[in-house]
Design a protein around this motif. Structure first.
Motif, PDB file in Angstrom:
ATOM      1  N   ILE A  15      -7.153  -2.620   3.145  1.00  0.00           N
ATOM      2  CA  ILE A  15      -8.536  -3.054   2.910  1.00  0.00           C
ATOM      3  C   ILE A  15      -8.890  -4.243   3.805  1.00  0.00           C
ATOM      4  N   LEU A  16      -7.993  -5.214   3.927  1.00  0.00           N
ATOM      5  CA  LEU A  16      -8.273  -6.386   4.752  1.00  0.00           C
ATOM      6  C   LEU A  16      -8.395  -6.026   6.233  1.00  0.00           C
ATOM      7  N   GLN A  17      -7.644  -5.019   6.683  1.00  0.00           N
ATOM      8  CA  GLN A  17      -7.780  -4.594   8.073  1.00  0.00           C
ATOM      9  C   GLN A  17      -9.150  -3.985   8.331  1.00  0.00           C
ATOM     10  N   GLU A  18      -9.657  -3.274   7.362  1.00  0.00           N
ATOM     11  CA  GLU A  18     -10.971  -2.648   7.525  1.00  0.00           C
ATOM     12  C   GLU A  18     -12.103  -3.659   7.374  1.00  0.00           C
ATOM     13  N   ASP A  19     -11.892  -4.695   6.542  1.00  0.00           N
ATOM     14  CA  ASP A  19     -12.928  -5.699   6.310  1.00  0.00           C
ATOM     15  C   ASP A  19     -12.276  -7.037   5.979  1.00  0.00           C
ATOM     16  N   GLY A  20     -12.012  -7.822   7.013  1.00  0.00           N
ATOM     17  CA  GLY A  20     -11.400  -9.126   6.820  1.00  0.00           C
ATOM     18  C   GLY A  20     -12.330 -10.144   6.191  1.00  0.00           C
ATOM     19  N   ASN A  21     -13.602  -9.780   6.059  1.00  0.00           N
ATOM     20  CA  ASN A  21     -14.613 -10.660   5.472  1.00  0.00           C
ATOM     21  C   ASN A  21     -14.817 -10.410   3.983  1.00  0.00           C
ATOM     22  N   ILE A  22     -14.105  -9.469   3.421  1.00  0.00           N
ATOM     23  CA  ILE A  22     -14.282  -9.109   2.011  1.00  0.00           C
ATOM     24  C   ILE A  22     -13.972 -10.323   1.128  1.00  0.00           C
ATOM     25  N   LYS A  30     -11.165  -3.604  -5.798  1.00  0.00           N
ATOM     26  CA  LYS A  30     -10.690  -2.422  -5.062  1.00  0.00           C
ATOM     27  C   LYS A  30      -9.215  -2.128  -5.319  1.00  0.00           C
ATOM     28  N   VAL A  31      -8.433  -3.167  -5.625  1.00  0.00           N
ATOM     29  CA  VAL A  31      -6.999  -2.953  -5.872  1.00  0.00           C
ATOM     30  C   VAL A  31      -6.661  -2.989  -7.361  1.00  0.00           C
ATOM     31  N   SER A  32      -7.684  -3.087  -8.186  1.00  0.00           N
ATOM     32  CA  SER A  32      -7.528  -3.063  -9.654  1.00  0.00           C
ATOM     33  C   SER A  32      -6.637  -4.170 -10.189  1.00  0.00           C
ATOM     34  N   LEU A  33      -6.845  -5.367  -9.678  1.00  0.00           N
ATOM     35  CA  LEU A  33      -6.158  -6.569 -10.175  1.00  0.00           C
ATOM     36  C   LEU A  33      -7.223  -7.618 -10.460  1.00  0.00           C
ATOM     37  N   SER A  34      -6.882  -8.600 -11.255  1.00  0.00           N
ATOM     38  CA  SER A  34      -7.813  -9.709 -11.455  1.00  0.00           C
ATOM     39  C   SER A  34      -7.782 -10.590 -10.201  1.00  0.00           C
ATOM     40  N   PRO A  35      -8.816 -11.415  -9.994  1.00  0.00           N
ATOM     41  CA  PRO A  35      -8.904 -12.225  -8.775  1.00  0.00           C
ATOM     42  C   PRO A  35      -7.722 -13.169  -8.539  1.00  0.00           C
ATOM     43  N   GLU A 161      12.112   1.600   2.000  1.00  0.00           N
ATOM     44  CA  GLU A 161      11.830   1.519   0.574  1.00  0.00           C
ATOM     45  C   GLU A 161      11.834   2.891  -0.076  1.00  0.00           C
ATOM     46  N   ASN A 162      11.513   3.923   0.699  1.00  0.00           N
ATOM     47  CA  ASN A 162      11.448   5.281   0.179  1.00  0.00           C
ATOM     48  C   ASN A 162      12.075   6.204   1.218  1.00  0.00           C
ATOM     49  N   PRO A 163      13.338   6.571   1.057  1.00  0.00           N
ATOM     50  CA  PRO A 163      14.042   7.344   2.075  1.00  0.00           C
ATOM     51  C   PRO A 163      13.494   8.757   2.285  1.00  0.00           C
ATOM     52  N   GLN A 164      12.612   9.225   1.413  1.00  0.00           N
ATOM     53  CA  GLN A 164      12.011  10.527   1.625  1.00  0.00           C
ATOM     54  C   GLN A 164      11.044  10.445   2.785  1.00  0.00           C
ATOM     55  N   SER A 165      10.495  11.579   3.192  1.00  0.00           N
ATOM     56  CA  SER A 165       9.540  11.565   4.301  1.00  0.00           C
ATOM     57  C   SER A 165       8.329  10.711   3.914  1.00  0.00           C
ATOM     58  N   PRO A 166       7.707  10.054   4.909  1.00  0.00           N
ATOM     59  CA  PRO A 166       6.577   9.164   4.633  1.00  0.00           C
ATOM     60  C   PRO A 166       5.448   9.895   3.906  1.00  0.00           C
ATOM     61  N   THR A 167       4.919   9.234   2.893  1.00  0.00           N
ATOM     62  CA  THR A 167       3.780   9.774   2.182  1.00  0.00           C
ATOM     63  C   THR A 167       2.717   8.703   2.092  1.00  0.00           C
ATOM     64  N   LEU A 168       1.492   9.118   1.967  1.00  0.00           N
ATOM     65  CA  LEU A 168       0.420   8.146   1.856  1.00  0.00           C
ATOM     66  C   LEU A 168       0.487   7.409   0.539  1.00  0.00           C
ATOM     67  N   ASN A 169       0.273   6.110   0.591  1.00  0.00           N
ATOM     68  CA  ASN A 169       0.163   5.332  -0.633  1.00  0.00           C
ATOM     69  C   ASN A 169      -1.172   5.633  -1.292  1.00  0.00           C
ATOM     70  N   PRO A 170      -1.240   5.652  -2.595  1.00  0.00           N
ATOM     71  CA  PRO A 170      -2.528   5.867  -3.241  1.00  0.00           C
ATOM     72  C   PRO A 170      -3.428   4.647  -3.057  1.00  0.00           C
ATOM     73  N   ARG A 171      -4.723   4.849  -3.105  1.00  0.00           N
ATOM     74  CA  ARG A 171      -5.680   3.725  -2.976  1.00  0.00           C
ATOM     75  C   ARG A 171      -5.616   2.880  -4.161  1.00  0.00           C
TER      76      ARG A 171
END
Length: 171
Positions: A15-22, A30-35, A161-171
């Motif tokens: 998210i920060l790479q897409e919008d460093g001004n967020i 967006k990451v479902s955490l408190s501030p 961290e995950n020896p299986q083939s690379p998979t996309l992290n969920p949003r």
């Protein structure tokens, strides 16, 4: 890296790479955490050097920079002194925006940006051409940019961290 990144960290990076001004509030939603914990994670990523900085992307044509070029540079010899001399000299030339030491038929590839062709000629003859450890240069003027991204593919899990083939992290 001295700590382990989890899915939330990877999502923050994406998210920060897409919008460093967020704002931190928007990021936390967006990451479902408190501030508070979101800010702590961002600070930790900054302190660990994962996040190196925040930058404004400027359109070169809007500020009068119309010529971008890729220059392949071969040195007279590959001794440490020649390599270091070139690195220092290239680092002092403002028009060189990127410099890579590479393998293959050349020693360095640099990207330069200037106002126009006379400015490019001046760059080559009065700055780069005066570096005495250069034996050969080859220039490619960029006609069009079809893709330019500063966004790294952080959404893939680290294979350690995950020896299986690379998979996309969920949003």
């Amino acid at each position: 890296m001295s700590f382990k990144l989890d899915d939330i960290d990877y999502n923050i990076l994406h998210i920060l790479q897409e919008d460093g001004n967020i704002t931190n509030l928007e990021l936390s939603k967006k990451v479902s955490l408190s501030p508070g914990p979101t800010l702590e994670r961002v600070k930790k990523l900054e302190q660990q050097g994962v996040i190196r900085g925040y930058y404004a992307e400027i359109d070169p044509s809007k500020i009068g920079l119309g010529i971008e070029a890729i220059i392949e540079i071969a040195l007279t010899h590959q001794a440490k002194d020649a390599i270091n001399k070139f690195k220092i000299a290239a680092g002092e030339i403002e028009e060189i925006t990127e410099c890579y030491q590479v393998t293959g038929n050349v020693d360095f590839v640099v990207k330069a940006i200037v106002k126009d062709i006379p400015a490019y000629e001046k760059l080559i003859t009065e700055k780069i051409g005066k570096i005495d450890v250069i034996s050969n240069m080859r220039t490619r003027v960029i006609l069009a940019t079809t893709k330019k991204s500063k966004v790294l593919p952080v959404r893939y899990k680290n294979p350690k961290e995950n020896p299986q083939s690379p998979t996309l992290n969920p949003r």
